[in-house]
Design a protein around this motif. Sequence first.
Motif, PDB file in Angstrom:
ATOM      1  N   LEU A 188      -8.489  25.504 -17.005  1.00  0.00           N
ATOM      2  CA  LEU A 188      -9.279  24.785 -16.038  1.00  0.00           C
ATOM      3  C   LEU A 188      -8.379  24.111 -14.835  1.00  0.00           C
ATOM      4  CD1 LEU A 188     -11.784  22.553 -18.297  1.00  0.00           C
ATOM      5  CD2 LEU A 188     -12.237  24.479 -17.265  1.00  0.00           C
ATOM      6  N   LEU A 189      -8.946  24.285 -13.631  1.00  0.00           N
ATOM      7  CA  LEU A 189      -7.870  23.993 -12.423  1.00  0.00           C
ATOM      8  C   LEU A 189      -8.813  23.070 -11.600  1.00  0.00           C
ATOM      9  CD1 LEU A 189      -6.118  27.259 -11.226  1.00  0.00           C
ATOM     10  CD2 LEU A 189      -5.250  25.486 -13.088  1.00  0.00           C
ATOM     11  N   ASN A 190      -8.155  21.894 -11.086  1.00  0.00           N
ATOM     12  CA  ASN A 190      -8.956  21.044 -10.111  1.00  0.00           C
ATOM     13  C   ASN A 190      -8.504  21.447  -8.858  1.00  0.00           C
ATOM     14  OD1 ASN A 190      -9.700  18.666  -8.445  1.00  0.00           O
ATOM     15  ND2 ASN A 190     -10.833  18.272 -10.601  1.00  0.00           N
ATOM     16  N   ALA A 191      -9.382  21.655  -7.651  1.00  0.00           N
ATOM     17  CA  ALA A 191      -8.949  22.238  -6.533  1.00  0.00           C
ATOM     18  C   ALA A 191      -7.976  21.144  -5.687  1.00  0.00           C
ATOM     19  CB  ALA A 191     -10.423  22.289  -5.644  1.00  0.00           C
ATOM     20  N   ALA A 192      -8.307  19.733  -6.133  1.00  0.00           N
ATOM     21  CA  ALA A 192      -7.492  18.542  -5.287  1.00  0.00           C
ATOM     22  C   ALA A 192      -6.097  18.687  -5.700  1.00  0.00           C
ATOM     23  CB  ALA A 192      -8.015  17.249  -5.782  1.00  0.00           C
ATOM     24  N   PHE A 193      -5.697  19.161  -6.778  1.00  0.00           N
ATOM     25  CA  PHE A 193      -4.393  19.477  -7.333  1.00  0.00           C
ATOM     26  C   PHE A 193      -3.696  20.478  -6.418  1.00  0.00           C
ATOM     27  CE2 PHE A 193      -5.785  17.908 -11.832  1.00  0.00           C
ATOM     28  CZ  PHE A 193      -5.898  16.698 -11.397  1.00  0.00           C
ATOM     29  N   TYR A 194      -4.346  21.288  -5.629  1.00  0.00           N
ATOM     30  CA  TYR A 194      -3.892  22.572  -4.828  1.00  0.00           C
ATOM     31  C   TYR A 194      -3.908  22.474  -3.197  1.00  0.00           C
ATOM     32  CZ  TYR A 194      -3.358  24.141  -9.748  1.00  0.00           C
ATOM     33  OH  TYR A 194      -3.267  24.103 -10.988  1.00  0.00           O
ATOM     34  N   GLY A 195      -4.349  20.927  -2.962  1.00  0.00           N
ATOM     35  CA  GLY A 195      -4.190  21.037  -1.326  1.00  0.00           C
ATOM     36  C   GLY A 195      -5.637  21.075  -0.783  1.00  0.00           C
ATOM     37  N   ILE A 217       0.907  35.986 -18.302  1.00  0.00           N
ATOM     38  CA  ILE A 217      -0.099  35.641 -17.242  1.00  0.00           C
ATOM     39  C   ILE A 217       0.468  33.938 -17.142  1.00  0.00           C
ATOM     40  CG2 ILE A 217      -2.523  34.900 -17.005  1.00  0.00           C
ATOM     41  CD1 ILE A 217      -3.056  37.251 -18.678  1.00  0.00           C
ATOM     42  N   ARG A 218       0.354  33.506 -15.989  1.00  0.00           N
ATOM     43  CA  ARG A 218       0.856  32.224 -15.521  1.00  0.00           C
ATOM     44  C   ARG A 218      -0.305  31.633 -14.550  1.00  0.00           C
ATOM     45  NH1 ARG A 218       6.842  33.629 -14.031  1.00  0.00           N
ATOM     46  NH2 ARG A 218       7.510  34.353 -16.135  1.00  0.00           N
ATOM     47  N   PHE A 219      -0.591  30.327 -14.680  1.00  0.00           N
ATOM     48  CA  PHE A 219      -1.480  29.657 -13.496  1.00  0.00           C
ATOM     49  C   PHE A 219      -0.606  28.697 -12.755  1.00  0.00           C
ATOM     50  CE2 PHE A 219      -4.196  30.706 -17.291  1.00  0.00           C
ATOM     51  CZ  PHE A 219      -5.317  31.171 -16.905  1.00  0.00           C
ATOM     52  N   PRO A 220      -1.237  28.504 -11.608  1.00  0.00           N
ATOM     53  CA  PRO A 220      -0.411  27.977 -10.601  1.00  0.00           C
ATOM     54  C   PRO A 220      -0.158  26.448 -10.852  1.00  0.00           C
ATOM     55  CG  PRO A 220      -2.619  28.250  -9.733  1.00  0.00           C
ATOM     56  CD  PRO A 220      -2.367  29.002 -11.002  1.00  0.00           C
ATOM     57  N   GLU A 221       1.023  25.968 -10.596  1.00  0.00           N
ATOM     58  CA  GLU A 221       1.646  24.501 -10.638  1.00  0.00           C
ATOM     59  C   GLU A 221       0.631  23.616  -9.783  1.00  0.00           C
ATOM     60  OE1 GLU A 221       3.704  23.302 -13.148  1.00  0.00           O
ATOM     61  OE2 GLU A 221       3.987  25.256 -14.048  1.00  0.00           O
ATOM     62  N   PRO A 222       0.531  22.694 -10.129  1.00  0.00           N
ATOM     63  CA  PRO A 222       0.020  21.705  -8.926  1.00  0.00           C
ATOM     64  C   PRO A 222       0.808  21.440  -7.931  1.00  0.00           C
ATOM     65  CG  PRO A 222      -0.406  20.814 -11.040  1.00  0.00           C
ATOM     66  CD  PRO A 222       0.490  21.998 -11.456  1.00  0.00           C
ATOM     67  N   THR A 223       0.232  21.001  -6.761  1.00  0.00           N
ATOM     68  CA  THR A 223       1.003  20.705  -5.535  1.00  0.00           C
ATOM     69  C   THR A 223       0.847  19.309  -4.987  1.00  0.00           C
ATOM     70  OG1 THR A 223      -0.338  21.774  -4.170  1.00  0.00           O
ATOM     71  CG2 THR A 223       1.577  23.224  -4.826  1.00  0.00           C
ATOM     72  N   HIS A 224      -0.213  18.859  -5.613  1.00  0.00           N
ATOM     73  CA  HIS A 224      -0.633  17.420  -4.872  1.00  0.00           C
ATOM     74  C   HIS A 224      -1.285  16.747  -6.124  1.00  0.00           C
ATOM     75  CE1 HIS A 224      -0.987  19.884  -1.285  1.00  0.00           C
ATOM     76  NE2 HIS A 224      -0.821  18.982  -0.689  1.00  0.00           N
ATOM     77  N   HIS A 225      -1.191  15.348  -6.040  1.00  0.00           N
ATOM     78  CA  HIS A 225      -1.540  14.513  -7.140  1.00  0.00           C
ATOM     79  C   HIS A 225      -2.506  13.566  -6.572  1.00  0.00           C
ATOM     80  CE1 HIS A 225      -0.956  10.572  -9.224  1.00  0.00           C
ATOM     81  NE2 HIS A 225      -0.865  11.172 -10.309  1.00  0.00           N
ATOM     82  N   VAL A 226      -3.669  13.451  -7.640  1.00  0.00           N
ATOM     83  CA  VAL A 226      -4.621  12.322  -7.362  1.00  0.00           C
ATOM     84  C   VAL A 226      -4.982  11.983  -8.795  1.00  0.00           C
ATOM     85  CG1 VAL A 226      -6.392  14.048  -7.136  1.00  0.00           C
ATOM     86  CG2 VAL A 226      -6.531  11.490  -6.101  1.00  0.00           C
ATOM     87  N   GLU A 227      -5.371  10.652  -9.085  1.00  0.00           N
ATOM     88  CA  GLU A 227      -6.025  10.314 -10.142  1.00  0.00           C
ATOM     89  C   GLU A 227      -7.361  10.484 -10.254  1.00  0.00           C
ATOM     90  OE1 GLU A 227      -4.741   8.967 -13.039  1.00  0.00           O
ATOM     91  OE2 GLU A 227      -2.675   8.986 -12.359  1.00  0.00           O
ATOM     92  N   LEU A 228      -8.149  11.470 -10.706  1.00  0.00           N
ATOM     93  CA  LEU A 228      -9.499  11.784 -10.814  1.00  0.00           C
ATOM     94  C   LEU A 228     -10.151  10.682 -11.519  1.00  0.00           C
ATOM     95  CD1 LEU A 228      -9.122  15.451 -12.103  1.00  0.00           C
ATOM     96  CD2 LEU A 228      -9.437  14.792  -9.924  1.00  0.00           C
ATOM     97  N   PRO A 280      -0.626  17.387 -12.500  1.00  0.00           N
ATOM     98  CA  PRO A 280       0.182  16.610 -11.566  1.00  0.00           C
ATOM     99  C   PRO A 280       0.835  15.589 -11.957  1.00  0.00           C
ATOM    100  CG  PRO A 280      -2.287  16.288 -11.058  1.00  0.00           C
ATOM    101  CD  PRO A 280      -2.354  17.166 -12.342  1.00  0.00           C
ATOM    102  N   HIS A 281       1.877  15.232 -11.151  1.00  0.00           N
ATOM    103  CA  HIS A 281       2.742  13.998 -11.592  1.00  0.00           C
ATOM    104  C   HIS A 281       2.731  13.192 -10.391  1.00  0.00           C
ATOM    105  CE1 HIS A 281       6.409  15.581  -9.805  1.00  0.00           C
ATOM    106  NE2 HIS A 281       5.982  16.858 -10.479  1.00  0.00           N
TER     107      HIS A 281
END
Length: 493
Positions: free
Chosen positions: A184-191, A212-223, A254-255
């Motif tokens: 599961l990926l949240n779009a907000a974590f990727y800009g 197989i790898r999944f992208p690392e988050p680039t952005h942070h927000v508390e959902l 994300p951190h």
Amino acid sequence: MSGDASVLARIERLRKGGAPRVLDLFSGCGGLSLGFHAQGFEIAASVEFDRDAAASHGANFHPGDPRHARARDITKLTPQQLAHELDLGPVDQAIDVLVGGPPCQAFARVGRSKLREIAEHPEAFRMDARARLYLEYLRYVEAFLPLALVMENVPDVLNHGGQNVAEETRLFLEELGYEARYTLLNAAFYGVPQMRERMILIAVRRELDVDIRFPEPTHHVELPPGYAGSRQVALKLLRSHDGAAPGYVPAALPHPGLEPAVTAMDAMGDLPPITAHLRGDIGRGARRFDELAAYPTRRNTDYATLMRGWPGFESAEGVWDHVIRYLPRDWKLFGRLLPGDQYPQAHAAAVRMFEEALADLKRRGKIVRTGSAEWEALRASIVPPYDTGKFPNKWRKMEPDLPARTLMAHLGKDSYSHIHYDSAQSRTISVREAARLQSFPDGFVFCGAMNAAFRQIGNAVPPLLARAVAGEIAAVFERAVGRNQRRPGRLAA
């Protein structure tokens, strides 16, 4: 050509510098396609049933070629016919990557045993409308045998009536020669300036012998709590059957040290304000994209700069689809709301406005009797009719300092879920603002009128999220091709 030979031949083509070719099923206007295009992939073909969405995909990725702008029904089109119509060449050599997400309403309790029957019985379950689109997607995978594939959908496919559709899909793909994982990926974590949770499944041909790898988050927000709760519901089935879903990989979270998430104001604040409706200069009728809204002179955020200058989709002067809905009853009400207000607050504010209107009439010497036809007409002209208990989330005024909440497909019917944060504009978002919240660049064209464009945007995969996923597929090919350069003519065992 045998499966192994087909894989080797396509790897050899990539080794010689050929761009990976993508087939986008259930493509919509092209959110996934745009993300892959941004990573250097060639968008070879798409299949989309909606006429306006198909036209949009063709206009953006194959301008001038009407074959690619044609709506197609995947249930009536074989992979061989598609390859022939678009001159893709032999099916087993036509593409390298297959992407797409069968519409979520297509998921039914199919079961892995039924998925297995696809290969042996091509007509199996053809009359089952609930499962048909899902099975067609898998049939296309079986025919094209892409080197890699991406399936995207709602988180609920991990727990659809007690069925983990993603896991069943993984097991079926393994029988076709793939390694597959999902998360599961949240779009907000990727800009993306939008909190949008998606299930992403990646599968790679076993011959490539890469992780197989999944992208690392680039952005942070508390959902907000609602998003965490939805994720917990989706994952509940996995936790209740410990070890029963080996294909699930928890995504990296994300951190706080990352860049802050892109906010609604970051995304939309550089676009020209819309106030003509408050002067009565907007009427009923279809909204066409035939008037340029010039960019105002102001400092842009990094996000706005990207949206204006996305390579291949640049826009230098302004936007053509900065249009809004005709909602005369509610325009004044929108201005009364506070950021974060939802329908109960909106309804209460509207009742106060109605009471103010009655008081104003009384001051001017006119008494309107409660319950009279005039009273009812005045109330209907101010107060929305929906039950606050049944529609608590129907409306929402956006918070300027947070990413937007999830854009839904029903943007094509109303936009009350995304009321502009600027009370001075007192309106719902425009088509272009919705596109910005999905991370579509300003030069991306939406065919059809306003409602069709809203629907396409609400249905799309955010391109920046797709770009992050595409980067992982590009890395897969780089690792596989690099290994084959060292050992020409064969793949790792």
